[in-house]
Design a protein around this motif. Structure first.
Motif, short mmCIF file in Angstrom:
data_model
loop_
_atom_site.label_atom_id
_atom_site.label_comp_id
_atom_site.label_asym_id
_atom_site.label_seq_id
_atom_site.Cartn_x
_atom_site.Cartn_y
_atom_site.Cartn_z
N ARG A 195 20.00 10.24 -11.24
CA ARG A 195 18.94 11.16 -10.82
C ARG A 195 18.61 10.94 -9.34
NH1 ARG A 195 15.73 10.82 -15.31
NH2 ARG A 195 16.57 8.97 -16.30
N TYR A 196 18.00 11.95 -8.76
CA TYR A 196 17.68 11.96 -7.33
C TYR A 196 16.21 12.34 -7.21
CZ TYR A 196 18.65 12.87 -2.32
OH TYR A 196 18.70 12.84 -0.93
N TRP A 197 15.40 11.36 -6.83
CA TRP A 197 13.95 11.59 -6.76
C TRP A 197 13.47 11.63 -5.32
CZ3 TRP A 197 11.07 8.23 -10.98
CH2 TRP A 197 11.31 8.80 -12.25
N ALA B 261 21.44 22.62 -4.38
CA ALA B 261 22.61 22.18 -3.61
C ALA B 261 23.52 21.27 -4.43
CB ALA B 261 22.16 21.45 -2.34
N THR B 262 23.09 20.91 -5.65
CA THR B 262 23.87 20.02 -6.51
C THR B 262 24.15 20.74 -7.83
OG1 THR B 262 21.79 18.98 -7.20
CG2 THR B 262 23.04 17.88 -5.46
N HIS B 263 24.83 20.05 -8.75
CA HIS B 263 25.31 20.74 -9.95
C HIS B 263 24.78 20.18 -11.26
CE1 HIS B 263 28.08 23.01 -7.45
NE2 HIS B 263 28.47 21.87 -6.90
N GLU B 264 24.87 18.87 -11.45
CA GLU B 264 24.53 18.28 -12.75
C GLU B 264 23.48 17.19 -12.67
OE1 GLU B 264 28.24 16.86 -14.22
OE2 GLU B 264 29.01 18.86 -14.72
N MET B 265 23.40 16.53 -11.54
CA MET B 265 22.49 15.39 -11.39
C MET B 265 21.03 15.83 -11.61
SD MET B 265 22.34 12.92 -8.04
CE MET B 265 22.11 14.36 -6.96
N ARG B 266 20.25 14.97 -12.27
CA ARG B 266 18.83 15.25 -12.44
C ARG B 266 18.13 15.11 -11.08
NH1 ARG B 266 17.50 15.77 -17.69
NH2 ARG B 266 15.32 15.98 -17.00
N VAL B 267 17.12 15.95 -10.85
CA VAL B 267 16.37 15.93 -9.60
C VAL B 267 14.89 15.95 -9.96
CG1 VAL B 267 16.03 17.01 -7.34
CG2 VAL B 267 18.22 17.27 -8.53
N GLY B 268 14.10 15.14 -9.25
CA GLY B 268 12.69 15.12 -9.61
C GLY B 268 11.83 14.42 -8.58
N PRO C 58 17.53 24.38 -15.66
CA PRO C 58 17.20 23.84 -16.99
C PRO C 58 17.90 22.52 -17.27
CG PRO C 58 18.53 25.87 -17.14
CD PRO C 58 18.13 25.71 -15.72
N GLY C 59 17.12 21.59 -17.87
CA GLY C 59 17.66 20.30 -18.26
C GLY C 59 17.93 19.34 -17.12
N ARG C 60 17.42 19.65 -15.92
CA ARG C 60 17.76 18.82 -14.76
C ARG C 60 16.53 18.29 -14.01
NH1 ARG C 60 21.24 21.52 -10.54
NH2 ARG C 60 21.24 19.37 -9.78
N ILE C 61 15.33 18.66 -14.41
CA ILE C 61 14.14 18.35 -13.61
C ILE C 61 13.32 17.24 -14.27
CG2 ILE C 61 11.99 19.27 -12.65
CD1 ILE C 61 14.57 20.35 -11.31
N ASP C 62 12.93 16.24 -13.46
CA ASP C 62 12.04 15.16 -13.88
C ASP C 62 10.71 15.30 -13.15
OD1 ASP C 62 14.06 13.88 -15.39
OD2 ASP C 62 14.73 12.73 -13.65
N LEU C 63 9.63 14.93 -13.83
CA LEU C 63 8.31 14.94 -13.22
C LEU C 63 7.73 13.53 -13.26
CD1 LEU C 63 5.80 16.15 -11.99
CD2 LEU C 63 5.21 17.13 -14.23
N GLY C 64 7.89 12.81 -12.15
CA GLY C 64 7.30 11.49 -12.01
C GLY C 64 5.93 11.62 -11.37
N LEU C 65 4.92 10.96 -11.97
CA LEU C 65 3.54 11.11 -11.52
C LEU C 65 2.96 9.79 -11.05
CD1 LEU C 65 2.22 13.23 -14.54
CD2 LEU C 65 2.86 14.10 -12.27
N GLY C 66 2.29 9.83 -9.91
CA GLY C 66 1.57 8.67 -9.41
C GLY C 66 0.10 9.00 -9.26
N ARG C 67 -0.74 7.95 -9.17
CA ARG C 67 -2.18 8.17 -9.05
C ARG C 67 -2.71 7.80 -7.67
NH1 ARG C 67 -5.42 3.50 -9.92
NH2 ARG C 67 -4.15 1.66 -10.43
N ALA C 68 -1.86 7.26 -6.79
CA ALA C 68 -2.29 6.95 -5.42
C ALA C 68 -2.29 8.23 -4.59
CB ALA C 68 -1.34 5.92 -4.81
#
Length: 333
Positions: free
Chosen positions: A46-48, A73-80, A106-116
């Motif tokens: 994945r690419y965050w 710009a990419t094909h399969e890697m998860r991005v988030g 679809p199927g490629r997006i991550d949602l990482g959440l921070g509180r700072a």
């Protein structure tokens, strides 16, 4: 804790979209696309991208926009997002933005959440127009966001409603570790800049984990700074860029990402040199050749039992940066 072998766990990429001294955010975005396309070929999972504001050396402030650019710009890697600082936003807006991203990719997006806040107080006020929110509000914001995706909120998120978008909680202390455990969510710890708290936070997460519809058992990712090169000497030279960045932040004078320097002792005081050496000697900062980096990563796996590692490489030259990830990628083969 069961033993893990290094080439059997996923490795991922954390990109701060660095703005180089003498360059522009436009070039930063081109570099990020170049890096993303390469690390996808190298086999990274994945690419965050991280949300920061009022930082002249970081161009990923509009995080969701840049996520879409990289995903396109990419094909399969998860991005988030690693992460979106939720207190800076209305939960509905994030649900709509990531609902849009997940609909487009679809199927490629991550949602990482921070509180700072990801910035200073003045900028946090400019973003929010109030600083009345408390740390304790973060769990309610996360739950509100989950309700938008589940379609159980009083207001509908279109797009977003009914979509399965993985939510991660990010942290550098025990707060998000405990919340991740309670909610049965994956957890990513910022060990690359809070190394001393890592083991305690991971233990807190694992010891208190409650299975959920998302996860049957805990899943923990750790952050690692890696500066890899063909020789230890070259890596140490390249690493002076990250060390300069650390010092500029400590001085309260963040700047663009600086080129490496041959003789750091000429520009650092003795006290600053001690700060740099402490950071460079962290087990979560690995500087060296393929063999040196491999030894360090294997030791981290042994010590933490991490399920995944996300690699941050603050290297000035984009080709050297890509080469660093290529070296790490070879360890996955």
């Amino acid at each position: 804790m069961s033993a893990k072998t290094f080439n059997h766990i996923p490795l991922s990429v954390l990109d701060l979209a660095p703005v180089l001294e003498g360059s522009t955010p436009e070039q930063s975005f081109k570099n990020s696309v170049d890096l993303a396309r390469n690390v996808e070929k190298f086999g990274f999972n994945r690419y965050w991208l991280a949300e920061h504001h009022n930082m002249p050396g970081i161009a990923s402030s509009a995080t969701s926009v840049l996520i879409g650019h990289i995903a396109g710009a990419t094909h399969e890697m998860r991005v988030g997002s690693g992460g979106v600082m939720l207190p800076n936003h209305a939960s509905l807006v994030i649900a709509e933005q990531f609902g849009t991203l997940a609909t487009l990719y679809p199927g490629r997006i991550d949602l990482g959440l921070g509180r700072a806040p990801g910035t200073d107080q003045a900028t946090a006020y400019a973003l929010r127009r109030t600083l009345n929110q408390q740390v304790e509000d973060f769990p309610m914001q996360v739950e509100e966001l989950e309700n938008y995706f589940a379609g159980t909120a009083g207001v509908r998120s279109v797009p977003g409603e009914g979509l399965t978008i993985p939510i991660w909680l990010l942290g550098s202390s025990g707060f998000s570790a405990q919340l991740s455990a309670q909610k049965g969510l994956p957890f990513s710890f910022a060990s690359h800049f809070a190394p001393d708290n890592t083991i305690a936070a991971l233990n807190l997460y694992r010891d208190n984990f409650t299975p959920s519809d998302v996860l049957d058992e805990p899943y923990a990712m750790i952050g690692v700074n890696v500066i890899a090169a063909d020789t230890d000497e070259e890596a140490k030279y390249l690493a002076t860029t990250q060390q300069e960045q650390t010092l500029s932040i400590r001085r309260g004078q963040p700047e663009k990402l600086q080129p490496p320097i041959e003789n750091p002792n000429e520009v650092w005081s003795e006290m600053e040199k001690a700060v740099v050496e402490q950071s460079a000697n962290s087990p979560y900062t690995l500087i060296g050749s393929k063999e040196t980096v491999q030894q360090g990563l294997e030791k981290l796996l042994e010590d933490t039992g991490a399920d995944e590692m996300i690699i941050n490489s603050q290297i000035y030259d984009i080709n050297a940066r890509i080469r660093s990830y290529e070296i790490v990628g070879e360890l996955m083969e």
